[in-house]
Design an enzyme around this catalytic site. Structure first.
Site, PDB file in Angstrom:
ATOM      1  N   SER A   1       3.451   5.420  -2.461  1.00 36.84           N
ATOM      2  CA  SER A   1       4.355   6.380  -3.088  1.00 36.84           C
ATOM      3  C   SER A   1       3.630   7.008  -4.270  1.00 36.84           C
ATOM      4  O   SER A   1       2.579   7.617  -4.093  1.00 36.84           O
ATOM      5  CB  SER A   1       5.668   5.693  -3.488  1.00 36.84           C
TER       6      SER A   1
ATOM      7  N   HIS B   1       5.390   9.038   0.309  1.00 36.39           N
ATOM      8  CA  HIS B   1       6.618   9.720  -0.089  1.00 36.39           C
ATOM      9  C   HIS B   1       6.287  11.102  -0.648  1.00 36.39           C
ATOM     10  O   HIS B   1       5.545  11.232  -1.623  1.00 36.39           O
ATOM     11  CB  HIS B   1       7.363   8.904  -1.145  1.00 36.39           C
TER      12      HIS B   1
ATOM     13  N   ASP C   1      10.135   0.213  -1.218  1.00 38.60           N
ATOM     14  CA  ASP C   1       9.922   0.624   0.171  1.00 38.60           C
ATOM     15  C   ASP C   1       8.623   0.001   0.676  1.00 38.60           C
ATOM     16  O   ASP C   1       7.621  -0.044  -0.031  1.00 38.60           O
ATOM     17  CB  ASP C   1       9.843   2.154   0.267  1.00 38.60           C
TER      18      ASP C   1
END
Length: 326
Positions: free
Chosen positions: A5, A32, A124
């Site tokens: 991310s 992301h 995540d």
């Protein structure tokens, strides 16, 4: 399988830069990104490596020596030797989500999968990495002390029996070495890994029309921040994981973050309502004064004063106490 991310562009480039052309494995990347802008990630990764990188098309056959990058606003999944893209419900507030890639790869390739969690915020990738381990795969995590944003690596280490915790500079070589290590052909229990919900909710891929929809677990007493539906939890599942009927899914840290954002939005909406209520009451107070209605003047004045007092208190909470909402 690389998941990252915040800070992930640099991290992925460093991992793949040392691999030669003809690298004998397919590489999948979920990073992301904003859903509303074109992605330059394939071009960036192609410049950083000898391996060609691209956004795959739906149904594309998986080939070794390529880097497959999840397109913006699409989950990247793997089934039966092919790449599959979807706009199914977001997971952990993201589409693409790392957990979707890791989970589908684990179900399809079991012990042949190596999952890597790199720098990023929240959690995540943790549930997906647990699925990879459950199916006999290998879990690699960037050393949190080496990560620009350590939350995702820390969550993975805290909740998954990780095989390797390495600084970024050592991960590429580790993955290349793992390719030459023998792996078991199959692992019992891989079938217990959660299947992907379809676009209509928690019905499974391949179910015939009209098949009763199975609840995704036991009611948790919590609600989905995105659609307001009930969140379900599978008893005893590790790490803890929540999913609603429409398919939105959350790990705990991501759910807490989404709840905090929703709470702050609610407070701002309440502040707006109080200030509008005060403005209307002041207008009615002025009109009552013009008509000489003393009783109404006092009534509207009190309502305006109360609304302004509550609005001032709420604004103080928002402006001075924002840290407590995070």
């Amino acid at each position: 399988m690389l998941g990252a991310s915040a800070g992930g562009v640099h991290a992925v480039c460093e991992v793949i830069q040392s691999w030669p052309a003809g690298f004998p494995a397919a590489v999948f990347v979920v990073l992301h990104t904003t859903p509303h802008s074109p992605s330059l990630l394939p071009a960036i990764f192609s410049r950083s490596s000898c391996l060609p990188a691209s956004h795959p098309g739906e149904g594309e056959v998986i080939q070794p020596g390529r880097v497959y990058v999840a397109p913006p606003d699409h989950h990247l999944a793997i089934r039966d030797g092919h790449v599959h893209l979807s706009r199914n419900a977001s997971e952990n507030g993201h589409r693409p989500a790392i957990d979707v890639l890791f989970r589908t790869a684990a179900r399809s390739y079991g012990p042949r999968v190596v999952g890597v969690v790199l720098t990023g915020n929240l959690d995540d990738g943790t549930a997906g990495l647990a699925a990879i381990k459950q199916c006999g795969g290998v879990a690699v995590v960037q050393d949190p002390d080496d990560a620009d944003y350590p939350s995702m690596p820390e969550s993975a280490i805290a909740n998954v029996p990780v095989d390797h915790v390495l600084p970024l500079a050592g991960i590429g070589a580790c993955l290349a070495e793992l390719l030459h290590q023998p792996r078991p052909a199959e692992v019992v229990g891989c079938g217990d890994v959660e299947e992907e919900p379809d676009a209509m909710g928690t019905a499974k891929k391949g179910d015939a029309p009209g098949t009763p929809v199975e609840e995704p677990g036991a009611p948790s007493g919590l609600t989905c921040p995105e659609c307001g539906g009930a969140l379900f939890e599978k008893p005893g599942e590790q790490p803890m994981h929540f999913r609603c009927r429409t398919g939105h899914a959350y790990s705990p840290e991501s759910l807490l973050a989404e709840q905090s954002d929703a709470l702050e939005a609610t407070f701002w909406a309440a502040l707006r309502s109080l200030e509008e209520n005060s403005a209307l009451a002041r207008r009615m107070e002025k009109r009552s004064r013009e008509h000489g209605n003393r009783r109404a003047i006092e009534t509207y004045r009190k309502r305006a004063d109360d609304a302004e007092k509550h609005a001032a208190l709420l604004r103080t909470i928002l402006e001075k106490g924002g840290a407590e909402l995070e």
